[in-house]
Design a protein around this motif. Sequence first.
Motif, short mmCIF file in Angstrom:
data_model
loop_
_atom_site.label_atom_id
_atom_site.label_comp_id
_atom_site.label_asym_id
_atom_site.label_seq_id
_atom_site.Cartn_x
_atom_site.Cartn_y
_atom_site.Cartn_z
N PRO A 70 0.80 -1.16 -0.02
CA PRO A 70 0.16 0.11 -0.16
C PRO A 70 0.99 1.41 -0.08
CG PRO A 70 -0.06 -1.13 2.30
CD PRO A 70 0.60 -2.04 1.20
N ASP A 71 0.33 2.33 -0.75
CA ASP A 71 1.00 3.63 -0.69
C ASP A 71 1.09 4.23 0.41
OD1 ASP A 71 1.63 3.10 -3.66
OD2 ASP A 71 -0.10 4.37 -4.19
N ILE A 72 -0.16 4.32 1.25
CA ILE A 72 -0.48 4.76 2.69
C ILE A 72 -1.40 3.62 3.29
CG2 ILE A 72 -1.24 6.64 3.88
CD1 ILE A 72 -1.03 8.43 1.30
N GLU A 73 -1.13 3.57 4.69
CA GLU A 73 -1.93 2.94 5.52
C GLU A 73 -2.49 3.89 6.72
OE1 GLU A 73 -0.59 -1.84 5.07
OE2 GLU A 73 0.22 -0.64 7.06
N PHE A 74 -3.66 3.83 6.98
CA PHE A 74 -4.14 4.44 8.19
C PHE A 74 -4.86 3.30 9.03
CE2 PHE A 74 -4.68 7.65 4.61
CZ PHE A 74 -4.21 8.64 5.28
N LYS A 75 -4.00 3.21 10.23
CA LYS A 75 -4.07 2.00 11.00
C LYS A 75 -4.44 2.83 12.48
CE LYS A 75 -1.81 -2.48 12.15
NZ LYS A 75 -0.41 -3.11 12.22
N SER A 76 -5.84 1.88 12.78
CA SER A 76 -6.40 2.48 14.18
C SER A 76 -5.47 2.25 15.45
CB SER A 76 -7.43 1.78 14.42
OG SER A 76 -8.30 2.11 15.74
N VAL A 77 -5.26 3.50 16.04
CA VAL A 77 -4.55 3.49 17.36
C VAL A 77 -5.24 2.53 18.43
CG1 VAL A 77 -3.75 4.86 19.34
CG2 VAL A 77 -3.70 5.57 16.82
N ALA A 78 -6.73 2.65 18.39
CA ALA A 78 -7.19 1.58 19.24
C ALA A 78 -7.51 0.26 19.06
CB ALA A 78 -8.75 2.53 19.22
N GLY A 79 -7.08 0.00 17.93
CA GLY A 79 -7.03 -1.53 17.55
C GLY A 79 -7.91 -1.90 16.36
N SER A 80 -9.00 -1.07 16.14
CA SER A 80 -9.86 -1.29 15.12
C SER A 80 -10.70 0.10 14.77
CB SER A 80 -10.90 -2.44 15.35
OG SER A 80 -11.49 -2.11 16.39
N LEU A 81 -11.28 0.19 13.51
CA LEU A 81 -12.11 1.10 13.19
C LEU A 81 -13.42 0.72 13.23
CD1 LEU A 81 -10.12 2.30 9.97
CD2 LEU A 81 -10.09 3.59 12.15
N PRO A 82 -14.16 1.34 13.94
CA PRO A 82 -15.59 1.11 14.25
C PRO A 82 -16.30 0.91 12.78
CG PRO A 82 -15.55 3.15 14.92
CD PRO A 82 -14.05 2.92 14.52
N ASP A 83 -16.04 1.65 11.80
CA ASP A 83 -16.93 1.67 10.53
C ASP A 83 -15.74 2.13 9.25
OD1 ASP A 83 -18.32 1.88 8.31
OD2 ASP A 83 -19.89 3.10 9.18
N TRP A 84 -15.14 1.20 8.88
CA TRP A 84 -14.00 1.52 7.99
C TRP A 84 -14.65 2.23 6.67
CZ3 TRP A 84 -14.41 -0.39 2.89
CH2 TRP A 84 -15.17 -1.54 2.83
N THR A 85 -16.00 1.80 6.36
CA THR A 85 -16.61 2.43 5.20
C THR A 85 -16.41 3.98 5.17
OG1 THR A 85 -18.83 2.17 6.08
CG2 THR A 85 -18.00 0.69 4.65
N LYS A 86 -16.85 4.55 6.44
CA LYS A 86 -16.73 6.01 6.91
C LYS A 86 -15.66 6.62 6.68
CE LYS A 86 -17.46 9.38 10.51
NZ LYS A 86 -17.77 9.17 12.08
N THR A 87 -14.34 5.98 7.26
CA THR A 87 -13.21 6.49 7.12
C THR A 87 -12.68 6.47 5.51
OG1 THR A 87 -12.41 5.38 9.11
CG2 THR A 87 -10.55 5.91 7.77
N ALA A 88 -13.02 5.19 4.83
CA ALA A 88 -12.56 5.26 3.19
C ALA A 88 -13.28 6.17 2.62
CB ALA A 88 -13.24 3.87 2.81
N LYS A 89 -14.64 6.76 2.98
CA LYS A 89 -15.13 7.99 2.20
C LYS A 89 -14.42 9.12 2.53
CE LYS A 89 -19.91 5.80 2.07
NZ LYS A 89 -21.29 6.21 2.83
N GLN A 90 -14.10 9.26 3.57
CA GLN A 90 -13.19 10.72 3.97
C GLN A 90 -11.90 10.56 3.39
OE1 GLN A 90 -12.88 10.42 8.12
NE2 GLN A 90 -14.75 11.43 8.46
#
Length: 421
Positions: A70-90
Amino acid sequence: MSTNSKQNITLAWQLAGRYYKTGVQSPYIRFINRASRIGFAIGVAALIIGLSVMNGFERELRNTLLSVIPDIEFKSVAGSLPDWTKTAKQVQQHPKVLSVAPFIELNAMIQKKNNMEAVLLKAVHQELERTVNVTSEFIIEGTWITKVESGTLPPAVIGVGLAKKLELTVGDRLELLIPVVSDTGRLSSPKYLNFVVSGIYQIGGQMDHGQVYVPLDVMQQSQGYSEYEAQGVKVSLIDPFEANKVASEIGSEITDYVYIIDWFRSQGHVYNDIVLVKDIMYLVMVLVMSVASFNIVSSLSMAVQEKYSDIGILKTLGLTPSTVKLTFVIMGLLTAVRGIVWGTLIGCVLAKFLPNIFAVLESLLNFKVLDGDVYFIEYLPSELQFTQVIIITSTALFIALLASLYPSRKAAKLTPIELLR
C-alpha cells in the motif's frame, strides 16, 4: 550579426578545421588529444549506462514492489476502526487517491506436521484489495481468494517461497496459529484456524516467504469484529512518490485516531539507495570530465606554442585576437566532440540491450546478477531516457568549452612580435 563577425567566425572555423585535420607535429600532443577523447567517451558512456540501470530499478520499484504494497496505511490506534466505510469515504475525497480497501493484519504461525513458520497474516476484502494491490496478477498457480462457501474451508493465498519451504501446493490444508492476548496482557492459548491453499503467488524477494492472504470476513468473525469493523484502511495513489505529502494532508482531515504509515517507512531505503547512486554517478561524471578537460587544456596550450609562427604571421596580416581565441576554442570542442559522440553511441546501444547482454552472460557463465530470493527482481533492468542523454552530452560540451577558454585566451593576448621572435 555584422558581415565582419560572420567572416571572423568563418575564418576561425576554417583555421580550426585545418589545424585539427592536419594535426600537430608532436606525438606527445597527439597522445594527450586521444587521452582526452577517450576520457570524455568513457565518462559519457558510463554515466548513460549507469543512469539507465538506475532508471530501470526505479521503474521496477514502481511497477513491481510499489504495486503490491500500500502507498499509505491508516491504522487504528485503538485497535480497530468502528466503521471502515466511513473512513474510506473521507480518504477518497482527496483528489490524488485512486482507491481504498480495508485490512486486518496479525502475526501468526503456520503449522504443517512438525514444521512451523512465522508469517504476517493479511485479511483483505476480496474485490477491493485488487484496486490497491496487484498480488492477484502474480499468481502462478491456483486463483485469488474468493467468497467462502458454506461447508468449505476458507481460502488462503501464499507466496512461492513459503510454499516450497513447507511443501505446500494448491488444495493443501493450512493450519494457522494466532496468538491471543488476555486482559492482563499475557499470552493465552492461541486460536487455531484452518484454511485451504487456493493460490500461490510469485513477486520476488522476501515477500514470497512471509505473507498469507485470507478473506476479511473470516478474520472479522475470528477477532469478534462487526461487519464494518477493520484494523485500518490501505490507500492507492495516482503517484506513489507523493505518499509523504498526501498522507499528511489526509491525516489532518480524517476524524479517526490513526497511525499514518506510508511506503517510505517500510521500503523507502530501496528508493533512497537508487537516488543516492544517481547522485554519486553525476559526481563521478563531473570528475571524469574534469580530468579529460585538463588534457584539453594541456594539448591546446602546447598546440598554441607549436603554432606560434602561424599565429604571428596571421596577426601581422590582420587576424584579430577574437578570431584567434575562437579558433582554439573550436579546436578544443572538436577534440571533445569526437569523444562525446562515441561515448553517447556506445552508451545508448549498451543501455538499450543491457538486460539481454547480461541474460546471455548469465546463461553462459552460470551465475545470477540479482538473486530473486533477496531482491524484488531477478534480472538487471535498464531504461534509456533521452532527456538524460541530452543533459549528459550538454554538460560534457560545457566542460570542454570551459577547458578550451584558458589556452585560447592566452593565445589571443600574444602580440605578433612575441610570436615571431
